[in-house]
Design a protein around this motif. Structure first.
Motif, PDB file in Angstrom:
ATOM      1  N   THR A   1       0.708  -1.166   0.193  1.00 32.76           N
ATOM      2  CA  THR A   1       0.032  -0.090   0.062  1.00 32.76           C
ATOM      3  C   THR A   1       0.890   1.215  -0.033  1.00 32.76           C
ATOM      4  O   THR A   1       0.734   2.164  -0.941  1.00 32.76           O
TER       5      THR A   1
ATOM      6  N   SER B   1       0.914   3.949  -3.341  1.00 30.81           N
ATOM      7  CA  SER B   1       0.701   5.192  -2.846  1.00 30.81           C
ATOM      8  C   SER B   1       1.681   6.273  -3.126  1.00 30.81           C
ATOM      9  O   SER B   1       1.514   7.472  -3.552  1.00 30.81           O
TER      10      SER B   1
ATOM     11  N   ILE C   1      -4.810   8.296  -4.213  1.00 29.14           N
ATOM     12  CA  ILE C   1      -4.959   7.978  -2.712  1.00 29.14           C
ATOM     13  C   ILE C   1      -4.666   9.177  -2.280  1.00 29.14           C
ATOM     14  O   ILE C   1      -3.612   9.673  -2.293  1.00 29.14           O
TER      15      ILE C   1
ATOM     16  N   VAL D   1      -2.831   7.434   3.468  1.00 32.44           N
ATOM     17  CA  VAL D   1      -2.461   5.961   3.363  1.00 32.44           C
ATOM     18  C   VAL D   1      -1.941   5.863   4.876  1.00 32.44           C
ATOM     19  O   VAL D   1      -1.598   6.539   5.599  1.00 32.44           O
TER      20      VAL D   1
END
Length: 191
Positions: A118, A122, A128, A131
């Motif tokens: 993730t 990002s 996004i 995060v």
């Protein structure tokens, strides 16, 4: 909970979409995509987080990574970091065109190795806006990243990295990341 699917590199990725308590049709909600740990599936720890976040007013999406759980891909039960990163991008695609999601308020939460993926995605996935990771783990050995391209060169090449599959116009990344803080993901009616 609604069972959903989206495509990544010819694999059908299977997920569960959770809507907020008191969901109101016609309202656009902030959303969070959750990424499971190495060797896990969507029904385990990410669903616990997804339910709690949905209770707090977020639309949440958990999914089985390609080659794992209910999702497609052979050999099954395999871990392919590039596919995992692209799975997250495709999940953001799904959320960004969902009629109940505010595409300007999409966040991402990864757990363990899912946290490493993730954080990785990002860096270049400008949709996004916030995060977070829980007990993050970077699956790529440090020696393998010593000669990796810089963050700025990754940003410059990002559009070509995922252009193999065309995205719907609304799901395409904007030219730059808008300035916003995690508080921009606040839920309707919150202060």
């Amino acid at each position: 909970m609604e069972r959903v699917t989206f495509e990544n590199r010819g694999n059908t990725v299977v997920g569960n979409l959770f809507k907020p308590a008191g969901f109101a049709q016609g309202t656009r909600y902030p959303a969070i995509v959750l990424t499971h740990p190495f060797g896990s599936v969507k029904e385990q720890v990410p669903t616990t987080y997804a339910k709690l976040l949905a209770e707090r007013g977020f639309i949440t999406l958990v999914f089985d990574a390609s080659y794992q759980g209910e999702s497609g891909g052979e050999p099954h039960f395999s871990e392919f970091p590039s596919a995992r990163v692209e799975d997250i991008r495709r999940a953001v695609d799904f959320l960004s065109i969902h009629p109940d999601v505010d595409e300007e308020r999409i966040g991402a939460l990864g757990i363990c190795a899912g946290g490493g993926y993730t954080v990785n995605v990002s860096q270049t996935e400008m949709r996004i806006k916030a995060v977070a990771g829980v007990s993050t783990f970077d699956i790529v050995p440090r020696a393998a990243t010593a000669s990796a391209p810089s963050a700025s060169s990754r940003r410059n090449t990002a559009p070509t990295c995922s252009s193999a599959q065309p995205r719907p116009a609304r799901a395409r990344r904007p030219a730059g990341r808008s300035r916003c803080s995690p508080s921009s993901l606040t839920t309707p009616g919150s202060t």
